[in-house]
Write a protein that holds these residues in place. Structure first.
Motif, PDB file in Angstrom:
ATOM      1  N   UNK A  53      -5.603  -1.120  -8.427  1.00 23.81           N
ATOM      2  CA  UNK A  53      -5.098  -2.222  -9.238  1.00 23.81           C
ATOM      3  C   UNK A  53      -3.590  -2.383  -9.042  1.00 23.81           C
ATOM      4  N   UNK A  54      -3.224  -2.854  -7.866  1.00 20.85           N
ATOM      5  CA  UNK A  54      -1.826  -3.109  -7.502  1.00 20.85           C
ATOM      6  C   UNK A  54      -1.804  -4.374  -6.657  1.00 20.85           C
ATOM      7  N   UNK A  55      -0.618  -4.788  -6.254  1.00 17.33           N
ATOM      8  CA  UNK A  55      -0.529  -5.955  -5.364  1.00 17.33           C
ATOM      9  C   UNK A  55      -1.251  -5.636  -4.053  1.00 17.33           C
ATOM     10  N   UNK A  56      -1.554  -6.663  -3.286  1.00 17.94           N
ATOM     11  CA  UNK A  56      -2.301  -6.474  -2.038  1.00 17.94           C
ATOM     12  C   UNK A  56      -1.567  -5.513  -1.102  1.00 17.94           C
ATOM     13  N   UNK A  57      -0.263  -5.731  -0.915  1.00 15.83           N
ATOM     14  CA  UNK A  57       0.509  -4.886  -0.006  1.00 15.83           C
ATOM     15  C   UNK A  57       0.592  -3.446  -0.528  1.00 15.83           C
ATOM     16  N   UNK A  58       0.769  -3.281  -1.840  1.00 12.45           N
ATOM     17  CA  UNK A  58       0.827  -1.931  -2.409  1.00 12.45           C
ATOM     18  C   UNK A  58      -0.520  -1.220  -2.275  1.00 12.45           C
ATOM     19  N   UNK A  59      -1.614  -1.942  -2.489  1.00  7.92           N
ATOM     20  CA  UNK A  59      -2.950  -1.349  -2.337  1.00  7.92           C
ATOM     21  C   UNK A  59      -3.180  -0.913  -0.890  1.00  7.92           C
ATOM     22  N   UNK A  60      -2.747  -1.731   0.052  1.00  7.59           N
ATOM     23  CA  UNK A  60      -2.864  -1.384   1.468  1.00  7.59           C
ATOM     24  C   UNK A  60      -2.094  -0.093   1.761  1.00  7.59           C
ATOM     25  N   UNK A  61      -0.893   0.017   1.209  1.00  8.57           N
ATOM     26  CA  UNK A  61      -0.076   1.222   1.408  1.00  8.57           C
ATOM     27  C   UNK A  61      -0.760   2.441   0.795  1.00  8.57           C
ATOM     28  N   UNK A  62      -1.337   2.291  -0.396  1.00  9.27           N
ATOM     29  CA  UNK A  62      -2.040   3.398  -1.057  1.00  9.27           C
ATOM     30  C   UNK A  62      -3.188   3.889  -0.173  1.00  9.27           C
ATOM     31  N   UNK A  63      -3.989   2.961   0.331  1.00 11.21           N
ATOM     32  CA  UNK A  63      -5.129   3.350   1.176  1.00 11.21           C
ATOM     33  C   UNK A  63      -4.665   3.968   2.497  1.00 11.21           C
ATOM     34  N   UNK A 123      -6.593  -1.232  10.139  1.00 11.24           N
ATOM     35  CA  UNK A 123      -7.317  -1.264   8.874  1.00 11.24           C
ATOM     36  C   UNK A 123      -7.641  -2.691   8.478  1.00 11.24           C
ATOM     37  N   UNK A 124      -8.814  -2.862   7.920  1.00 17.29           N
ATOM     38  CA  UNK A 124      -9.193  -4.081   7.238  1.00 17.29           C
ATOM     39  C   UNK A 124      -9.470  -3.710   5.795  1.00 17.29           C
ATOM     40  N   UNK A 125      -8.776  -4.336   4.861  1.00 17.87           N
ATOM     41  CA  UNK A 125      -8.949  -4.045   3.441  1.00 17.87           C
ATOM     42  C   UNK A 125      -9.513  -5.281   2.750  1.00 17.87           C
ATOM     43  N   UNK A 126     -10.735  -5.150   2.244  1.00 17.40           N
ATOM     44  CA  UNK A 126     -11.414  -6.230   1.527  1.00 17.40           C
ATOM     45  C   UNK A 126     -11.298  -5.932   0.039  1.00 17.40           C
ATOM     46  N   UNK A 127     -10.630  -6.825  -0.692  1.00 13.74           N
ATOM     47  CA  UNK A 127     -10.353  -6.631  -2.114  1.00 13.74           C
ATOM     48  C   UNK A 127     -11.419  -7.339  -2.953  1.00 13.74           C
ATOM     49  N   UNK A 128     -12.145  -6.570  -3.766  1.00 16.81           N
ATOM     50  CA  UNK A 128     -13.229  -7.090  -4.593  1.00 16.81           C
ATOM     51  C   UNK A 128     -13.007  -6.694  -6.051  1.00 16.81           C
ATOM     52  N   UNK A 129     -11.993  -7.271  -6.710  1.00 17.89           N
ATOM     53  CA  UNK A 129     -11.694  -6.858  -8.088  1.00 17.89           C
ATOM     54  C   UNK A 129     -12.850  -7.114  -9.057  1.00 17.89           C
ATOM     55  N   UNK A 130     -13.665  -8.122  -8.825  1.00 18.15           N
ATOM     56  CA  UNK A 130     -14.776  -8.391  -9.745  1.00 18.15           C
ATOM     57  C   UNK A 130     -15.821  -7.277  -9.710  1.00 18.15           C
ATOM     58  N   UNK A 131     -15.827  -6.476  -8.643  1.00 16.78           N
ATOM     59  CA  UNK A 131     -16.719  -5.323  -8.540  1.00 16.78           C
ATOM     60  C   UNK A 131     -15.942  -4.001  -8.683  1.00 16.78           C
ATOM     61  N   UNK A 133     -13.838  -2.762  -6.702  1.00 15.65           N
ATOM     62  CA  UNK A 133     -14.068  -2.099  -5.419  1.00 15.65           C
ATOM     63  C   UNK A 133     -13.119  -2.621  -4.351  1.00 15.65           C
ATOM     64  N   UNK A 134     -12.697  -1.717  -3.499  1.00 12.97           N
ATOM     65  CA  UNK A 134     -12.047  -2.069  -2.246  1.00 12.97           C
ATOM     66  C   UNK A 134     -12.958  -1.563  -1.129  1.00 12.97           C
ATOM     67  N   UNK A 135     -13.157  -2.365  -0.120  1.00 14.14           N
ATOM     68  CA  UNK A 135     -13.857  -1.905   1.079  1.00 14.14           C
ATOM     69  C   UNK A 135     -12.802  -1.758   2.159  1.00 14.14           C
ATOM     70  N   UNK A 136     -12.707  -0.554   2.697  1.00 17.91           N
ATOM     71  CA  UNK A 136     -11.739  -0.246   3.736  1.00 17.91           C
ATOM     72  C   UNK A 136     -12.491   0.004   5.036  1.00 17.91           C
ATOM     73  N   UNK A 137     -12.098  -0.712   6.079  1.00 16.51           N
ATOM     74  CA  UNK A 137     -12.686  -0.517   7.405  1.00 16.51           C
ATOM     75  C   UNK A 137     -11.554  -0.079   8.313  1.00 16.51           C
TER      76      UNK A 137
END
Length: 186
Positions: A53-63, A123-131, A133-137
């Motif tokens: 639960x962070x901005x897109x860029x911050x979530x990418x950095x976390x992963x 990396x491909x990061x698919x953001x699914x906040x309604x679930x 979930x993040x899907x990381x490829x």
């Protein structure tokens, strides 16, 4: 590339025909699907993860940082080179709100070796906040293998090696076939 069913047929993606399913030779966590190249140390990994639960860029950095840690990259041995958002019209997955693509680099040792190899990480990061979930490829592409590494002769040398465009096709083709994989929606 042929379509491959993932996570018990709940998700699908087009994958290169030269893949080996790692679950046929070792235990893989339930939240992952791991595929390796037949002739190199390249791999493609799908992970269903808790939503960051962070901005897109911050979530990418976390992963990316979590991946560097699990790969055993020491502090200062990983960096993001480039990242961008992928337009929804270039994707098959309608459920994601944002999708990010990133290229980075990590210096990691294989097994418990001291020799460090340079791995290009896509990396491909698919953001699914309604679930929630993040899907990381991730696509791991060795670009410099240390002569002291057990992988020393494993750099891809054939025309069959996976390239960035192959990985982008995997990302574009990723689809959710059964939202039940994410559990009850809150």
């Amino acid at each position: 590339m042929p379509e491959k069913l993932l996570f018990g047929s709940a998700i699908s993606a087009n994958l290169p025909s030269s893949i080996l399913d790692s679950s046929e030779i070792r235990q893989i966590p339930d939240n992952q699907e791991v595929f390796t190249h037949q002739q190199s140390d390249q791999s493609i990994i799908f992970e269903i993860l808790e939503y960051v639960d962070k901005s897109e860029q911050e979530a990418l950095q976390v992963h990316f940082d979590a991946l560097a840690s699990s790969n055993g990259a020491a502090e200062g041995d990983s960096r993001i080179i480039h990242w961008e958002e992928i337009s929804r019209d270039k994707l098959s997955m309608a459920e994601c709100e944002h999708t990010l693509y990133m290229v980075g680099e990590q210096k990691v040792a294989k097994y418990n070796e001291t020799a460090k190899n340079v791995i290009e990480i896509h990396l491909g990061l698919f953001r699914l906040p309604s679930f929630e979930t993040d899907i990381l490829v991730s696509f791991n592409n060795p670009v410099n293998i240390d002569p002291g590494s057990s992988s020393y002769k494993a750099l891809p040398t054939s025309a069959d090696s996976w390239m960035e465009d192959d990985f982008k096709e995997v990302l574009a083709s990723l689809k959710i076939l059964d939202i039940g994989i994410f559990g009850p929606v809150s």
